[in-house]
Design a protein around this motif. Sequence first.
Motif, PDB file in Angstrom:
ATOM      1  N   ALA A  11      27.878  11.935  58.122  1.00 55.83           N
ATOM      2  CA  ALA A  11      27.134  11.180  59.133  1.00 55.83           C
ATOM      3  C   ALA A  11      25.699  11.689  59.273  1.00 55.83           C
ATOM      4  O   ALA A  11      24.753  10.899  59.386  1.00 55.83           O
ATOM      5  CB  ALA A  11      27.859  11.261  60.474  1.00 55.83           C
ATOM      6  N   LEU A  14      23.698  10.509  56.163  1.00 54.74           N
ATOM      7  CA  LEU A  14      23.454   9.067  56.218  1.00 54.74           C
ATOM      8  C   LEU A  14      22.343   8.757  57.227  1.00 54.74           C
ATOM      9  O   LEU A  14      21.475   7.911  56.963  1.00 54.74           O
ATOM     10  CB  LEU A  14      24.731   8.318  56.604  1.00 54.74           C
ATOM     11  CG  LEU A  14      25.802   8.177  55.529  1.00 54.74           C
ATOM     12  CD1 LEU A  14      27.066   7.556  56.116  1.00 54.74           C
ATOM     13  CD2 LEU A  14      25.306   7.322  54.359  1.00 54.74           C
ATOM     14  N   GLU A  15      22.368   9.441  58.355  1.00 52.87           N
ATOM     15  CA  GLU A  15      21.335   9.221  59.371  1.00 52.87           C
ATOM     16  C   GLU A  15      19.977   9.687  58.857  1.00 52.87           C
ATOM     17  O   GLU A  15      18.955   9.019  59.083  1.00 52.87           O
ATOM     18  CB  GLU A  15      21.705   9.969  60.647  1.00 52.87           C
ATOM     19  CG  GLU A  15      20.788   9.671  61.815  1.00 52.87           C
ATOM     20  CD  GLU A  15      21.296  10.255  63.116  1.00 52.87           C
ATOM     21  OE1 GLU A  15      20.650  10.020  64.157  1.00 52.87           O
ATOM     22  OE2 GLU A  15      22.329  10.954  63.092  1.00 52.87           O
ATOM     23  N   LEU A  18      18.689   7.157  56.381  1.00 53.91           N
ATOM     24  CA  LEU A  18      18.276   5.912  57.032  1.00 53.91           C
ATOM     25  C   LEU A  18      16.815   5.978  57.453  1.00 53.91           C
ATOM     26  O   LEU A  18      16.075   4.995  57.350  1.00 53.91           O
ATOM     27  CB  LEU A  18      19.170   5.644  58.241  1.00 53.91           C
ATOM     28  CG  LEU A  18      18.948   4.314  58.972  1.00 53.91           C
ATOM     29  CD1 LEU A  18      19.323   3.139  58.089  1.00 53.91           C
ATOM     30  CD2 LEU A  18      19.758   4.288  60.268  1.00 53.91           C
ATOM     31  N   ASP A 123      24.289  -1.427  52.202  1.00 53.84           N
ATOM     32  CA  ASP A 123      23.852  -0.072  52.491  1.00 53.84           C
ATOM     33  C   ASP A 123      24.980   0.800  53.026  1.00 53.84           C
ATOM     34  O   ASP A 123      25.830   0.352  53.803  1.00 53.84           O
ATOM     35  CB  ASP A 123      22.693  -0.089  53.487  1.00 53.84           C
ATOM     36  CG  ASP A 123      21.361  -0.406  52.811  1.00 53.84           C
ATOM     37  OD1 ASP A 123      21.352  -0.572  51.577  1.00 53.84           O
ATOM     38  OD2 ASP A 123      20.339  -0.485  53.517  1.00 53.84           O
ATOM     39  N   ASN A 124      24.959   2.065  52.621  1.00 49.84           N
ATOM     40  CA  ASN A 124      26.002   3.007  53.010  1.00 49.84           C
ATOM     41  C   ASN A 124      26.077   3.198  54.515  1.00 49.84           C
ATOM     42  O   ASN A 124      27.169   3.332  55.085  1.00 49.84           O
ATOM     43  CB  ASN A 124      25.762   4.358  52.330  1.00 49.84           C
ATOM     44  CG  ASN A 124      25.926   4.287  50.826  1.00 49.84           C
ATOM     45  OD1 ASN A 124      26.692   3.474  50.313  1.00 49.84           O
ATOM     46  ND2 ASN A 124      25.207   5.136  50.110  1.00 49.84           N
ATOM     47  N   TRP A 125      24.925   3.233  55.178  1.00 49.00           N
ATOM     48  CA  TRP A 125      24.912   3.409  56.628  1.00 49.00           C
ATOM     49  C   TRP A 125      25.664   2.284  57.319  1.00 49.00           C
ATOM     50  O   TRP A 125      26.517   2.524  58.187  1.00 49.00           O
ATOM     51  CB  TRP A 125      23.467   3.480  57.125  1.00 49.00           C
ATOM     52  CG  TRP A 125      23.319   3.390  58.616  1.00 49.00           C
ATOM     53  CD1 TRP A 125      23.090   2.263  59.355  1.00 49.00           C
ATOM     54  CD2 TRP A 125      23.413   4.465  59.557  1.00 49.00           C
ATOM     55  NE1 TRP A 125      23.030   2.557  60.696  1.00 49.00           N
ATOM     56  CE2 TRP A 125      23.223   3.901  60.845  1.00 49.00           C
ATOM     57  CE3 TRP A 125      23.631   5.834  59.436  1.00 49.00           C
ATOM     58  CZ2 TRP A 125      23.254   4.683  62.006  1.00 49.00           C
ATOM     59  CZ3 TRP A 125      23.654   6.607  60.598  1.00 49.00           C
ATOM     60  CH2 TRP A 125      23.473   6.031  61.855  1.00 49.00           C
ATOM     61  N   ASP A 126      25.356   1.041  56.952  1.00 48.28           N
ATOM     62  CA  ASP A 126      26.010  -0.112  57.579  1.00 48.28           C
ATOM     63  C   ASP A 126      27.497  -0.143  57.254  1.00 48.28           C
ATOM     64  O   ASP A 126      28.335  -0.403  58.124  1.00 48.28           O
ATOM     65  CB  ASP A 126      25.346  -1.410  57.110  1.00 48.28           C
ATOM     66  CG  ASP A 126      23.892  -1.498  57.534  1.00 48.28           C
ATOM     67  OD1 ASP A 126      23.583  -1.071  58.656  1.00 48.28           O
ATOM     68  OD2 ASP A 126      23.070  -1.981  56.737  1.00 48.28           O
ATOM     69  N   ASN A 129      29.353   2.671  59.181  1.00 52.29           N
ATOM     70  CA  ASN A 129      29.474   2.389  60.608  1.00 52.29           C
ATOM     71  C   ASN A 129      30.549   1.355  60.895  1.00 52.29           C
ATOM     72  O   ASN A 129      31.203   1.401  61.941  1.00 52.29           O
ATOM     73  CB  ASN A 129      28.125   1.911  61.163  1.00 52.29           C
ATOM     74  CG  ASN A 129      27.267   3.045  61.646  1.00 52.29           C
ATOM     75  OD1 ASN A 129      27.406   3.514  62.768  1.00 52.29           O
ATOM     76  ND2 ASN A 129      26.404   3.538  60.778  1.00 52.29           N
ATOM     77  N   ASP A 231      15.768  -3.584  58.367  1.00 53.33           N
ATOM     78  CA  ASP A 231      17.201  -3.328  58.271  1.00 53.33           C
ATOM     79  C   ASP A 231      18.075  -4.502  58.707  1.00 53.33           C
ATOM     80  O   ASP A 231      19.260  -4.548  58.388  1.00 53.33           O
ATOM     81  CB  ASP A 231      17.577  -2.097  59.102  1.00 53.33           C
ATOM     82  CG  ASP A 231      17.110  -0.811  58.449  1.00 53.33           C
ATOM     83  OD1 ASP A 231      16.971  -0.799  57.221  1.00 53.33           O
ATOM     84  OD2 ASP A 231      16.892   0.172  59.175  1.00 53.33           O
TER      85      ASP A 231
END
Length: 355
Positions: A11, A14-15, A18, A123-126, A129, A231
Amino acid sequence: MKEGRSLRGLATELERQLASKKDMIVPVMKMHVSTDAAGQCALVVDEQDSEHAYPVTDFALRQIADKHAIPYAYFERMRLEQPVLFDQNVNTWLHANASVNRLVRTLDGKARAFLTDRYRRIDNWDLANYILPILSRLPGARFESVELTESRMFLKVVTSNVSCEVAPGDVIQAGVIVSNSEIGHGKLRVEPLIYRLVCRNGMIVADRAMRKTHLGRKLISDEDNVVVFQDDTLKAEDHALFLKTRDMVESAVSEVTFRLISAKMQKTMGIKLLGDPVKSVEVLANRFAFNDDESGGVLRHLIEEGDLSGFGLLNAVTGYSQDIADYERATDFEEFGGHILNFEPVDWKAIVMPA
Protein backbone atom coordinates in the motif's frame (compact mmCIF):
# COMPACT_ATOMS: atom_id res chain seq x y z
CA MET A 1 5.42 -19.96 -2.51
CA LYS A 2 7.82 -17.08 -3.01
CA GLU A 3 7.52 -14.54 -0.21
CA GLY A 4 6.90 -10.94 -1.26
CA ARG A 5 6.34 -7.74 0.70
CA SER A 6 3.77 -6.98 3.40
CA LEU A 7 0.33 -5.59 2.59
CA ARG A 8 1.32 -2.38 4.34
CA GLY A 9 4.47 -2.22 2.25
CA LEU A 10 2.46 -2.77 -0.92
CA ALA A 11 0.00 0.00 0.00
CA THR A 12 2.83 2.40 0.84
CA GLU A 13 4.59 1.82 -2.49
CA LEU A 14 1.37 2.07 -4.51
CA GLU A 15 0.62 5.40 -2.83
CA ARG A 16 4.15 6.64 -3.49
CA GLN A 17 3.93 5.67 -7.16
CA LEU A 18 0.54 7.33 -7.52
CA ALA A 19 2.14 10.67 -6.66
CA SER A 20 5.16 10.09 -8.89
CA LYS A 21 3.70 8.83 -12.15
CA LYS A 22 2.50 10.74 -15.20
CA ASP A 23 0.84 9.60 -18.45
CA MET A 24 1.02 11.57 -21.68
CA ILE A 25 -0.39 11.15 -25.18
CA VAL A 26 2.47 12.51 -27.28
CA PRO A 27 2.45 13.24 -31.04
CA VAL A 28 5.62 11.64 -32.42
CA MET A 29 6.78 14.97 -33.82
CA LYS A 30 6.82 16.32 -30.27
CA MET A 31 9.47 13.88 -29.04
CA HIS A 32 12.86 12.43 -29.89
CA VAL A 33 15.50 10.23 -28.30
CA SER A 34 18.84 11.60 -27.13
CA THR A 35 21.65 9.26 -26.09
CA ASP A 36 24.90 10.14 -24.36
CA ALA A 37 28.34 8.61 -24.99
CA ALA A 38 27.76 5.98 -22.29
CA GLY A 39 24.59 4.75 -24.04
CA GLN A 40 22.15 6.31 -21.56
CA CYS A 41 19.03 7.05 -23.58
CA ALA A 42 16.45 9.71 -22.76
CA LEU A 43 13.10 10.40 -24.39
CA VAL A 44 12.86 14.16 -24.84
CA VAL A 45 9.25 15.40 -24.91
CA ASP A 46 8.31 18.90 -26.03
CA GLU A 47 5.62 19.70 -23.47
CA GLN A 48 3.73 22.94 -23.45
CA ASP A 49 6.09 24.71 -21.06
CA SER A 50 9.44 23.34 -22.29
CA GLU A 51 11.30 20.19 -23.27
CA HIS A 52 11.58 17.47 -20.62
CA ALA A 53 14.05 14.58 -20.81
CA TYR A 54 12.91 11.24 -19.37
CA PRO A 55 15.58 8.51 -18.98
CA VAL A 56 14.24 5.37 -20.67
CA THR A 57 14.01 2.08 -18.75
CA ASP A 58 15.24 -1.16 -20.30
CA PHE A 59 11.66 -2.37 -20.77
CA ALA A 60 10.61 0.83 -22.56
CA LEU A 61 13.69 0.58 -24.80
CA ARG A 62 12.48 -2.83 -25.92
CA GLN A 63 9.08 -1.34 -26.68
CA ILE A 64 10.62 1.46 -28.75
CA ALA A 65 12.61 -1.10 -30.74
CA ASP A 66 9.53 -3.27 -31.23
CA LYS A 67 7.26 -0.40 -32.30
CA HIS A 68 9.73 0.55 -35.05
CA ALA A 69 10.64 -3.01 -36.12
CA ILE A 70 14.30 -2.57 -35.22
CA PRO A 71 15.92 -5.92 -34.28
CA TYR A 72 16.75 -5.62 -30.60
CA ALA A 73 20.31 -6.97 -30.85
CA TYR A 74 21.14 -4.30 -33.46
CA PHE A 75 19.19 -1.69 -31.48
CA GLU A 76 21.33 -2.35 -28.39
CA ARG A 77 24.58 -2.50 -30.33
CA MET A 78 23.90 0.93 -31.80
CA ARG A 79 22.90 2.37 -28.43
CA LEU A 80 26.01 1.13 -26.63
CA GLU A 81 28.61 1.46 -29.40
CA GLN A 82 27.30 4.13 -31.78
CA PRO A 83 24.90 6.40 -29.85
CA VAL A 84 24.90 9.10 -32.58
CA LEU A 85 23.89 6.51 -35.16
CA PHE A 86 21.34 5.15 -32.70
CA ASP A 87 19.66 8.54 -32.32
CA GLN A 88 19.63 9.10 -36.07
CA ASN A 89 18.07 5.70 -36.76
CA VAL A 90 15.46 5.76 -34.02
CA ASN A 91 14.39 9.35 -34.61
CA THR A 92 14.11 8.76 -38.37
CA TRP A 93 11.70 5.87 -37.83
CA LEU A 94 9.97 7.61 -34.92
CA HIS A 95 9.08 10.56 -37.16
CA ALA A 96 8.35 8.55 -40.29
CA ASN A 97 4.58 8.78 -39.71
CA ALA A 98 3.88 12.27 -38.41
CA SER A 99 0.22 11.52 -37.59
CA VAL A 100 0.99 8.85 -34.97
CA ASN A 101 0.52 9.46 -31.24
CA ARG A 102 2.11 7.42 -28.46
CA LEU A 103 1.14 6.86 -24.86
CA VAL A 104 4.23 7.50 -22.73
CA ARG A 105 3.99 6.36 -19.10
CA THR A 106 6.50 7.80 -16.66
CA LEU A 107 7.39 7.03 -13.04
CA ASP A 108 9.96 8.77 -10.86
CA GLY A 109 10.89 10.94 -13.84
CA LYS A 110 11.68 7.95 -16.10
CA ALA A 111 9.91 6.77 -19.25
CA ARG A 112 8.81 3.27 -18.20
CA ALA A 113 6.46 2.44 -21.10
CA PHE A 114 6.15 3.41 -24.77
CA LEU A 115 2.72 2.29 -26.01
CA THR A 116 0.08 2.86 -28.67
CA ASP A 117 -2.66 5.40 -28.10
CA ARG A 118 -5.13 2.50 -27.90
CA TYR A 119 -3.48 1.03 -24.82
CA ARG A 120 -6.06 0.48 -22.06
CA ARG A 121 -4.76 1.77 -18.76
CA ILE A 122 -5.57 -0.54 -15.83
CA ASP A 123 -3.69 0.97 -12.92
CA ASN A 124 -2.47 -1.00 -9.92
CA TRP A 125 -3.68 1.62 -7.45
CA ASP A 126 -7.26 1.49 -8.73
CA LEU A 127 -7.26 -2.29 -9.04
CA ALA A 128 -5.84 -2.79 -5.54
CA ASN A 129 -8.31 -0.38 -3.96
CA TYR A 130 -11.20 -2.28 -5.51
CA ILE A 131 -10.03 -5.88 -5.23
CA LEU A 132 -8.17 -5.99 -1.88
CA PRO A 133 -11.36 -5.63 0.22
CA ILE A 134 -13.01 -8.37 -1.87
CA LEU A 135 -10.03 -10.69 -1.40
CA SER A 136 -9.89 -10.01 2.35
CA ARG A 137 -13.58 -10.96 2.70
CA LEU A 138 -13.10 -14.44 1.21
CA PRO A 139 -13.92 -17.03 3.92
CA GLY A 140 -10.76 -17.92 5.81
CA ALA A 141 -8.68 -15.65 3.56
CA ARG A 142 -5.00 -14.96 4.13
CA PHE A 143 -2.66 -12.99 1.90
CA GLU A 144 0.03 -15.58 1.32
CA SER A 145 2.21 -13.40 -0.95
CA VAL A 146 1.93 -9.95 -2.51
CA GLU A 147 4.52 -8.09 -4.54
CA LEU A 148 5.00 -5.08 -6.79
CA THR A 149 7.85 -5.49 -9.24
CA GLU A 150 9.03 -3.04 -11.88
CA SER A 151 6.58 -4.50 -14.37
CA ARG A 152 3.75 -6.31 -12.50
CA MET A 153 1.63 -6.39 -9.36
CA PHE A 154 0.83 -9.79 -7.80
CA LEU A 155 -1.83 -10.56 -5.17
CA LYS A 156 -1.89 -14.20 -4.00
CA VAL A 157 -4.61 -15.15 -1.53
CA VAL A 158 -5.45 -18.55 -0.01
CA THR A 159 -8.68 -19.54 1.74
CA SER A 160 -8.54 -22.21 4.45
CA ASN A 161 -12.29 -22.84 4.12
CA VAL A 162 -11.89 -24.68 0.80
CA SER A 163 -9.46 -27.57 1.21
CA CYS A 164 -8.98 -31.32 0.90
CA GLU A 165 -6.41 -34.09 1.30
CA VAL A 166 -4.92 -35.20 -1.99
CA ALA A 167 -3.20 -37.96 0.01
CA PRO A 168 -3.33 -38.85 3.72
CA GLY A 169 -1.89 -35.86 5.60
CA ASP A 170 -1.22 -33.93 2.38
CA VAL A 171 -3.63 -30.98 2.48
CA ILE A 172 -4.17 -28.46 -0.29
CA GLN A 173 -6.17 -25.24 -0.10
CA ALA A 174 -7.91 -23.12 -2.72
CA GLY A 175 -6.68 -19.68 -3.61
CA VAL A 176 -6.57 -17.03 -6.28
CA ILE A 177 -3.91 -14.85 -7.89
CA VAL A 178 -4.70 -11.44 -9.35
CA SER A 179 -1.91 -9.90 -11.41
CA ASN A 180 -1.61 -6.83 -13.59
CA SER A 181 0.90 -4.76 -15.53
CA GLU A 182 0.69 -1.00 -16.04
CA ILE A 183 3.36 -0.96 -18.75
CA GLY A 184 2.28 -3.56 -21.30
CA HIS A 185 4.09 -6.54 -19.73
CA GLY A 186 1.08 -8.84 -19.79
CA LYS A 187 -2.65 -8.77 -19.23
CA LEU A 188 -4.83 -8.35 -16.18
CA ARG A 189 -5.18 -11.95 -15.00
CA VAL A 190 -7.34 -13.75 -12.43
CA GLU A 191 -6.39 -17.39 -11.94
CA PRO A 192 -7.05 -20.22 -9.50
CA LEU A 193 -4.19 -20.89 -7.10
CA ILE A 194 -3.58 -24.14 -5.24
CA TYR A 195 -1.57 -24.04 -2.01
CA ARG A 196 0.05 -27.20 -0.58
CA LEU A 197 0.49 -26.89 3.17
CA VAL A 198 3.18 -29.56 3.65
CA CYS A 199 5.77 -27.64 1.60
CA ARG A 200 4.13 -24.20 1.14
CA ASN A 201 4.16 -24.67 -2.65
CA GLY A 202 1.84 -22.61 -4.82
CA MET A 203 0.52 -23.67 -8.22
CA ILE A 204 -1.27 -21.38 -10.66
CA VAL A 205 -3.82 -23.09 -12.91
CA ALA A 206 -4.06 -20.92 -16.00
CA ASP A 207 -6.60 -22.90 -18.01
CA ARG A 208 -9.52 -21.37 -16.08
CA ALA A 209 -8.16 -17.83 -16.19
CA MET A 210 -9.60 -14.45 -17.02
CA ARG A 211 -7.11 -12.42 -18.99
CA LYS A 212 -8.01 -8.89 -20.04
CA THR A 213 -5.95 -7.39 -22.83
CA HIS A 214 -4.97 -3.75 -22.31
CA LEU A 215 -6.63 -2.58 -25.51
CA GLY A 216 -9.51 -0.18 -25.74
CA ARG A 217 -10.84 2.92 -27.46
CA LYS A 218 -8.37 5.26 -29.08
CA LEU A 219 -7.42 7.72 -26.39
CA ILE A 220 -8.45 11.32 -26.86
CA SER A 221 -5.51 13.39 -28.03
CA ASP A 222 -4.53 16.77 -29.37
CA GLU A 223 -2.80 16.48 -32.73
CA ASP A 224 -0.50 19.39 -31.96
CA ASN A 225 0.13 19.13 -28.22
CA VAL A 226 1.05 16.70 -25.49
CA VAL A 227 -1.95 15.65 -23.39
CA VAL A 228 -1.35 14.74 -19.75
CA PHE A 229 -3.98 12.30 -18.45
CA GLN A 230 -5.87 12.83 -15.23
CA ASP A 231 -6.68 9.88 -12.95
CA ASP A 232 -10.45 10.02 -13.52
CA THR A 233 -10.23 9.54 -17.31
CA LEU A 234 -11.34 5.90 -17.41
CA LYS A 235 -13.21 5.44 -14.11
CA ALA A 236 -16.47 4.19 -15.64
CA GLU A 237 -14.76 1.55 -17.76
CA ASP A 238 -12.64 0.53 -14.77
CA HIS A 239 -15.75 -0.09 -12.69
CA ALA A 240 -17.26 -2.48 -15.25
CA LEU A 241 -13.97 -4.32 -15.60
CA PHE A 242 -13.48 -4.62 -11.85
CA LEU A 243 -16.97 -6.08 -11.45
CA LYS A 244 -15.96 -8.84 -13.85
CA THR A 245 -12.72 -9.29 -11.92
CA ARG A 246 -14.73 -9.76 -8.71
CA ASP A 247 -16.84 -12.49 -10.35
CA MET A 248 -13.72 -14.29 -11.55
CA VAL A 249 -12.19 -14.17 -8.06
CA GLU A 250 -15.28 -15.85 -6.66
CA SER A 251 -15.17 -18.49 -9.39
CA ALA A 252 -11.47 -19.18 -8.84
CA VAL A 253 -11.97 -20.15 -5.19
CA SER A 254 -15.28 -21.97 -5.64
CA GLU A 255 -15.72 -25.58 -4.54
CA VAL A 256 -16.45 -26.60 -8.13
CA THR A 257 -13.18 -25.18 -9.48
CA PHE A 258 -11.20 -26.54 -6.54
CA ARG A 259 -12.59 -30.08 -6.86
CA LEU A 260 -11.81 -30.19 -10.58
CA ILE A 261 -8.22 -29.15 -9.95
CA SER A 262 -7.68 -31.43 -6.95
CA ALA A 263 -8.98 -34.41 -8.94
CA LYS A 264 -6.42 -33.68 -11.66
CA MET A 265 -3.68 -33.52 -9.04
CA GLN A 266 -4.64 -36.91 -7.61
CA LYS A 267 -4.50 -38.46 -11.08
CA THR A 268 -0.87 -37.37 -11.47
CA MET A 269 0.05 -39.60 -8.52
CA GLY A 270 -0.60 -42.61 -10.72
CA ILE A 271 1.80 -41.44 -13.43
CA LYS A 272 5.14 -43.12 -12.68
CA LEU A 273 8.44 -41.86 -14.10
CA LEU A 274 9.89 -45.04 -15.58
CA GLY A 275 13.01 -43.65 -17.21
CA ASP A 276 15.98 -41.56 -16.13
CA PRO A 277 14.66 -38.62 -14.03
CA VAL A 278 17.46 -36.46 -15.43
CA LYS A 279 16.04 -36.92 -18.92
CA SER A 280 12.48 -36.34 -17.67
CA VAL A 281 13.58 -32.95 -16.34
CA GLU A 282 15.37 -32.24 -19.61
CA VAL A 283 12.07 -32.70 -21.46
CA LEU A 284 10.49 -30.09 -19.20
CA ALA A 285 13.51 -27.82 -19.56
CA ASN A 286 13.17 -27.84 -23.34
CA ARG A 287 9.44 -27.20 -23.14
CA PHE A 288 9.58 -24.32 -20.65
CA ALA A 289 13.04 -22.93 -21.50
CA PHE A 290 14.70 -23.63 -18.15
CA ASN A 291 18.33 -22.58 -17.93
CA ASP A 292 20.95 -24.98 -16.52
CA ASP A 293 20.61 -23.74 -12.95
CA GLU A 294 16.83 -24.05 -13.09
CA SER A 295 16.99 -27.58 -14.49
CA GLY A 296 19.42 -28.56 -11.76
CA GLY A 297 17.17 -27.02 -9.10
CA VAL A 298 14.08 -28.88 -10.29
CA LEU A 299 16.03 -32.16 -10.44
CA ARG A 300 17.35 -31.60 -6.91
CA HIS A 301 13.82 -31.10 -5.56
CA LEU A 302 12.58 -34.19 -7.42
CA ILE A 303 15.33 -36.40 -5.98
CA GLU A 304 15.09 -34.96 -2.47
CA GLU A 305 11.33 -35.54 -2.34
CA GLY A 306 11.82 -39.11 -3.58
CA ASP A 307 8.49 -39.14 -5.42
CA LEU A 308 9.20 -40.24 -9.00
CA SER A 309 5.69 -39.62 -10.27
CA GLY A 310 3.85 -36.93 -12.16
CA PHE A 311 2.77 -35.50 -8.81
CA GLY A 312 6.37 -35.47 -7.59
CA LEU A 313 7.55 -33.74 -10.75
CA LEU A 314 4.83 -31.12 -10.50
CA ASN A 315 5.81 -30.38 -6.90
CA ALA A 316 9.52 -30.31 -7.77
CA VAL A 317 8.80 -27.50 -10.24
CA THR A 318 6.62 -25.46 -7.87
CA GLY A 319 8.93 -26.20 -4.94
CA TYR A 320 11.93 -24.87 -6.82
CA SER A 321 10.10 -21.56 -7.28
CA GLN A 322 10.85 -20.77 -3.62
CA ASP A 323 14.59 -20.91 -4.35
CA ILE A 324 14.47 -18.28 -7.11
CA ALA A 325 15.48 -14.75 -6.16
CA ASP A 326 13.45 -12.98 -8.86
CA TYR A 327 9.76 -12.83 -7.89
CA GLU A 328 8.42 -12.82 -11.45
CA ARG A 329 10.52 -15.81 -12.47
CA ALA A 330 9.44 -17.62 -9.31
CA THR A 331 5.82 -17.00 -10.31
CA ASP A 332 6.61 -18.42 -13.75
CA PHE A 333 7.49 -21.72 -12.06
CA GLU A 334 4.20 -21.71 -10.16
CA GLU A 335 2.52 -21.34 -13.56
CA PHE A 336 4.64 -24.14 -15.05
CA GLY A 337 3.18 -26.41 -12.38
CA GLY A 338 -0.31 -25.56 -13.60
CA HIS A 339 0.71 -26.28 -17.19
CA ILE A 340 2.08 -29.68 -16.15
CA LEU A 341 -1.20 -30.46 -14.40
CA ASN A 342 -2.97 -29.99 -17.73
CA PHE A 343 -0.63 -32.17 -19.79
CA GLU A 344 -2.29 -34.54 -22.22
CA PRO A 345 -1.31 -38.25 -22.33
CA VAL A 346 1.05 -37.60 -25.26
CA ASP A 347 2.86 -34.98 -23.16
CA TRP A 348 3.26 -37.34 -20.24
CA LYS A 349 4.50 -40.11 -22.52
CA ALA A 350 7.54 -38.03 -23.49
CA ILE A 351 8.30 -37.42 -19.78
CA VAL A 352 7.56 -40.86 -18.33
CA MET A 353 9.88 -42.65 -20.74
CA PRO A 354 12.06 -40.00 -22.38
CA ALA A 355 14.13 -40.97 -25.41
